[in-house]
Design a protein around this motif. Structure first.
Motif, PDB file in Angstrom:
ATOM      1  N   THR A 129       0.829  -1.203   0.000  1.00  0.00           N
ATOM      2  CA  THR A 129       0.000   0.000   0.000  1.00  0.00           C
ATOM      3  C   THR A 129       0.863   1.252   0.000  1.00  0.00           C
ATOM      4  OG1 THR A 129      -1.806  -1.138   1.133  1.00  0.00           O
ATOM      5  CG2 THR A 129      -1.796   1.262   1.240  1.00  0.00           C
ATOM      6  N   THR A 130       1.927   1.261   0.796  1.00  0.00           N
ATOM      7  CA  THR A 130       2.818   2.426   0.826  1.00  0.00           C
ATOM      8  C   THR A 130       3.468   2.644  -0.536  1.00  0.00           C
ATOM      9  OG1 THR A 130       3.266   2.066   3.180  1.00  0.00           O
ATOM     10  CG2 THR A 130       4.825   3.449   1.969  1.00  0.00           C
ATOM     11  N   THR A 131       3.927   1.570  -1.159  1.00  0.00           N
ATOM     12  CA  THR A 131       4.519   1.672  -2.495  1.00  0.00           C
ATOM     13  C   THR A 131       3.518   2.268  -3.478  1.00  0.00           C
ATOM     14  OG1 THR A 131       5.878  -0.284  -2.051  1.00  0.00           O
ATOM     15  CG2 THR A 131       5.657   0.383  -4.348  1.00  0.00           C
ATOM     16  N   THR A 132       2.283   1.783  -3.416  1.00  0.00           N
ATOM     17  CA  THR A 132       1.259   2.261  -4.338  1.00  0.00           C
ATOM     18  C   THR A 132       0.914   3.723  -4.075  1.00  0.00           C
ATOM     19  OG1 THR A 132       0.361   0.008  -4.395  1.00  0.00           O
ATOM     20  CG2 THR A 132      -1.018   1.756  -5.299  1.00  0.00           C
ATOM     21  N   ILE A 133       0.835   4.114  -2.802  1.00  0.00           N
ATOM     22  CA  ILE A 133       0.552   5.511  -2.481  1.00  0.00           C
ATOM     23  C   ILE A 133       1.649   6.412  -3.036  1.00  0.00           C
ATOM     24  CG2 ILE A 133       0.339   7.207  -0.604  1.00  0.00           C
ATOM     25  CD1 ILE A 133      -0.937   4.932   1.075  1.00  0.00           C
ATOM     26  N   VAL A 311      -4.678  13.294  -3.355  1.00  0.00           N
ATOM     27  CA  VAL A 311      -4.512  11.843  -3.450  1.00  0.00           C
ATOM     28  C   VAL A 311      -5.055  11.160  -2.198  1.00  0.00           C
ATOM     29  CG1 VAL A 311      -2.807   9.973  -3.531  1.00  0.00           C
ATOM     30  CG2 VAL A 311      -2.556  11.948  -5.049  1.00  0.00           C
ATOM     31  N   ALA A 312      -4.739  11.684  -1.023  1.00  0.00           N
ATOM     32  CA  ALA A 312      -5.215  11.078   0.229  1.00  0.00           C
ATOM     33  C   ALA A 312      -6.739  11.031   0.286  1.00  0.00           C
ATOM     34  CB  ALA A 312      -4.663  11.852   1.419  1.00  0.00           C
ATOM     35  N   ARG A 313      -7.379  12.067  -0.231  1.00  0.00           N
ATOM     36  CA  ARG A 313      -8.846  12.135  -0.181  1.00  0.00           C
ATOM     37  C   ARG A 313      -9.526  11.280  -1.236  1.00  0.00           C
ATOM     38  NH1 ARG A 313      -8.212  18.644   0.310  1.00  0.00           N
ATOM     39  NH2 ARG A 313      -7.972  18.777   2.601  1.00  0.00           N
ATOM     40  N   ASN A 314      -8.795  10.883  -2.288  1.00  0.00           N
ATOM     41  CA  ASN A 314      -9.440  10.222  -3.429  1.00  0.00           C
ATOM     42  C   ASN A 314      -8.960   8.810  -3.727  1.00  0.00           C
ATOM     43  OD1 ASN A 314     -11.211  12.429  -4.500  1.00  0.00           O
ATOM     44  ND2 ASN A 314      -9.257  13.496  -4.624  1.00  0.00           N
ATOM     45  N   PHE A 315      -7.760   8.436  -3.283  1.00  0.00           N
ATOM     46  CA  PHE A 315      -7.230   7.111  -3.604  1.00  0.00           C
ATOM     47  C   PHE A 315      -7.955   6.050  -2.790  1.00  0.00           C
ATOM     48  CE2 PHE A 315      -3.840   3.855  -2.607  1.00  0.00           C
ATOM     49  CZ  PHE A 315      -3.974   3.174  -3.803  1.00  0.00           C
ATOM     50  N   GLY A 316      -8.529   5.059  -3.469  1.00  0.00           N
ATOM     51  CA  GLY A 316      -9.399   4.087  -2.815  1.00  0.00           C
ATOM     52  C   GLY A 316      -8.733   2.837  -2.307  1.00  0.00           C
ATOM     53  N   GLY A 317      -7.427   2.703  -2.468  1.00  0.00           N
ATOM     54  CA  GLY A 317      -6.731   1.545  -1.921  1.00  0.00           C
ATOM     55  C   GLY A 317      -6.361   0.523  -2.976  1.00  0.00           C
ATOM     56  N   VAL A 318      -5.788  -0.599  -2.526  1.00  0.00           N
ATOM     57  CA  VAL A 318      -5.224  -1.626  -3.394  1.00  0.00           C
ATOM     58  C   VAL A 318      -6.046  -2.901  -3.254  1.00  0.00           C
ATOM     59  CG1 VAL A 318      -3.111  -2.900  -3.967  1.00  0.00           C
ATOM     60  CG2 VAL A 318      -2.949  -0.597  -3.001  1.00  0.00           C
ATOM     61  N   GLU A 319      -6.211  -3.617  -4.368  1.00  0.00           N
ATOM     62  CA  GLU A 319      -6.952  -4.871  -4.366  1.00  0.00           C
ATOM     63  C   GLU A 319      -6.373  -5.832  -3.328  1.00  0.00           C
ATOM     64  OE1 GLU A 319      -8.597  -8.081  -7.685  1.00  0.00           O
ATOM     65  OE2 GLU A 319      -6.691  -7.039  -8.027  1.00  0.00           O
ATOM     66  N   HIS A 320      -7.273  -6.598  -2.703  1.00  0.00           N
ATOM     67  CA  HIS A 320      -6.924  -7.621  -1.701  1.00  0.00           C
ATOM     68  C   HIS A 320      -6.515  -7.014  -0.356  1.00  0.00           C
ATOM     69  CE1 HIS A 320      -7.175 -10.472  -4.958  1.00  0.00           C
ATOM     70  NE2 HIS A 320      -6.160  -9.917  -5.585  1.00  0.00           N
ATOM     71  N   ARG A 321      -6.759  -5.726  -0.168  1.00  0.00           N
ATOM     72  CA  ARG A 321      -6.442  -5.064   1.094  1.00  0.00           C
ATOM     73  C   ARG A 321      -7.707  -4.403   1.637  1.00  0.00           C
ATOM     74  NH1 ARG A 321      -2.693  -5.788  -2.272  1.00  0.00           N
ATOM     75  NH2 ARG A 321      -0.526  -6.060  -1.643  1.00  0.00           N
ATOM     76  N   ALA A 322      -8.397  -5.088   2.548  1.00  0.00           N
ATOM     77  CA  ALA A 322      -9.673  -4.603   3.091  1.00  0.00           C
ATOM     78  C   ALA A 322     -10.589  -4.160   1.960  1.00  0.00           C
ATOM     79  CB  ALA A 322      -9.442  -3.478   4.090  1.00  0.00           C
ATOM     80  N   GLU A 323     -10.663  -4.980   0.925  1.00  0.00           N
ATOM     81  CA  GLU A 323     -11.435  -4.686  -0.288  1.00  0.00           C
ATOM     82  C   GLU A 323     -12.883  -5.149  -0.101  1.00  0.00           C
ATOM     83  OE1 GLU A 323     -11.515  -6.193  -4.965  1.00  0.00           O
ATOM     84  OE2 GLU A 323     -10.171  -7.126  -3.496  1.00  0.00           O
ATOM     85  N   LEU A 324     -13.836  -4.227  -0.224  1.00  0.00           N
ATOM     86  CA  LEU A 324     -15.246  -4.597  -0.132  1.00  0.00           C
ATOM     87  C   LEU A 324     -15.629  -5.411  -1.366  1.00  0.00           C
ATOM     88  CD1 LEU A 324     -18.028  -4.429   1.236  1.00  0.00           C
ATOM     89  CD2 LEU A 324     -18.409  -2.286  -0.018  1.00  0.00           C
TER      90      LEU A 324
END
Length: 464
Positions: A129-133, A311-324
């Motif tokens: 996640t940090t790498t992706t951010i 970016v902090a307000r809009n980036f929705g995260g990475v697949e397989h990480r608390a993914e709904l």
């Protein structure tokens, strides 16, 4: 094409290159090395039948196959590329070194040839996640970003396209770092806790491998360390370049930090710059606040403040990480297959929700302790569904927790992911949360965490 890249590909013509492990990081390289005129040996423990069409595809390219249990014996090659998960100290690789072969890896050669600035991230938890951010922040700042490494994409195959003004953002595992003798311009260590002790001889070897991310930097480099983690904080005296330390517990001289109200600042000597409040970060959880503190520290000075906020307000995260995955009958199902260690599950999924959840856990045993996970499960889980090799260790940790009593949590066992999902379906009531977060690697049942997460998602999406 950069002159160093051109010279490298010219130099391999007519040489013999052996690739140990026909997987994601080596397969694209095999094809390129053949195109550049190298004799290529593709070596893999799997049989021809197990490789299937891949074997025929490689042979059609003129690649020689070395398959089966003896695939590493008598590696007569000028250069040997090991797959990241292969032990650097295998006797067969040691023998090859003594014979004069260059034993290396895709990422080591990429670091040698890359003409642009490299940001690299390692750690036990949060590194993907940090790498992706970091990559999202740099892309939003207008940079051409090459994202890869342990995150699942080899970068050496695209080295000819990398320009000096671009940036490379890479995730590095301990398996990749153990033999690296070159460090990036910006090195980030998110945190360290026991992990991969099934491969490393002990915890010290694991720590020493991680330290290679910054030990070979120069004075103009930057290292970002987690001040709240005892192991990473201890690295500070060994940092040669600029040191940034991030914290959720207090201010450091240089680095991003958060106060008790969740306000995030950048400390630079005696001055603090307000960035945003943690509540504005779109992806939830304390672990993701830490991931942003690390990422902000890494790009500070390269990315404008307003871009960081956007970016902090809009980036929705990475697949397989608390993914709904979906909501069905009032029950929300989450995929956190990236939860491959006890600390990742404890500090990730089990820190996110305002109620007790139904948890699916268990998998391959990396020989790491589960004692600390037990009390967290007792506090945060109402029904625990266990599968895989680590199921007995997780159950023992829960039963040994001082706060445990019968039924808190309810413990069930499943023989497969399908059975685990069905058990959760029977247990769940409207308003419940069900999450896969195994606290274990996937190798006993799946080739990797992504396959595990995708299988879970398919089963959940097929529920009627």
């Amino acid at each position: 094409m950069d002159s160093r890249v051109e010279a490298f590909f010219t130099s391999i013509k007519g040489k013999t290159a052996a690739f140990c492990g026909i997987g994601g990081s080596n397969l694209p390289l095999i094809k390129i090395f053949r195109e550049k005129g190298a004799r290529v040996l593709a070596c893999d423990r799997r049989t021809r039948e197990q490789l299937g069409e891949k074997a025929e595809e490689l042979e059609a390219l003129g690649v020689e196959l070395r398959l089966g249990e003896t695939y590493l014996q008598n590696l007569e090659a000028d250069m040997i590329f090991r797959t990241p998960g292969m032990k650097f100290t295998l006797p067969e690789l040691e023998d090859a070194r003594r014979r004069g072969a260059a034993v290396t890896s895709e990422m080591e050669v990429f670091f040698d040839l890359c003409p642009c600035k490299i940001y690299a991230v390692t750690g036990s938890d949060g590194k993907t996640t940090t790498t992706t951010i970091i990559s999202e922040l740099l892309k939003a700042a207008g940079k051409t970003v090459h994202l890869g490494g342990n995150i699942g994409r080899p970068l050496l195959p695209e080295i000819a396209c990398v320009q000096p003004g671009d940036v490379a953002v890479v995730e590095l595992s301990s398996f990749q770092l153990i033999s690296m003798r070159k460090s990036p311009a910006v090195a980030v260590v998110t945190n360290l806790s026991p992990n991969h002790l099934d491969v490393h001889k002990d915890m010290q070897e694991y720590i020493d491998a991680k330290k290679n991310i910054f030990l070979h930097q120069n004075a103009f480099s930057r290292t970002v360390l987690n001040a709240d983690n005892e192991i990473t904080a201890s690295f500070a005296p060994e940092v040669r370049g600029q040191l940034f330390q991030f914290s959720r517990k207090g201010r450091s001289a240089y680095g991003a930090w958060a106060d008790a109200q969740g306000n995030i600042y950048m400390a630079q000597g005696g001055e603090d710059t307000f960035i945003l409040n943690a509540s504005e970060i779109k992806i939830p959880g304390a672990i993701n606040v830490e991931n942003y503190l690390a990422a902000i520290s890494a790009v500070w000075g390269d990315v404008e403040l307003e871009v960081i906020r956007q970016v902090a307000r809009n980036f929705g995260g990475v697949e397989h990480r608390a993914e709904l995955v979906r909501e069905l009958d009032g029950v929300r199902w989450y995929n956190d297959s990236i939860g491959t260690s006890p600390t990742r599950t404890a500090r990730g999924t089990l820190s996110l929700y305002d109620r007790k959840i139904i948890l699916i856990a268990g998998g391959y045993d990396k020989k790491i302790p589960y004692d600390a996970l037990g009390p967290v499960i007792v506090e945060k889980v109402k029904t625990l569904v266990l599968l895989g090799a680590t199921a007995p260790k997780i159950e023992a940790a829960v039963l040994a927790s001082p706060a445990y009593h019968e039924g808190n949590p309810k413990i069930l066992h499943a023989a497969s992911m399908e059975e685990a999902v069905q058990l959760c379906r029977k247990e769940a009531e409207p308003g419940d949360i069900v999450s896969l977060s195994p606290a274990s690697a996937s190798f006993d049942l799946y080739p990797n965490f992504a396959e595990r997460g995708n299988h879970f998602k398919r089963i959940v999406n097929d529920l009627v």
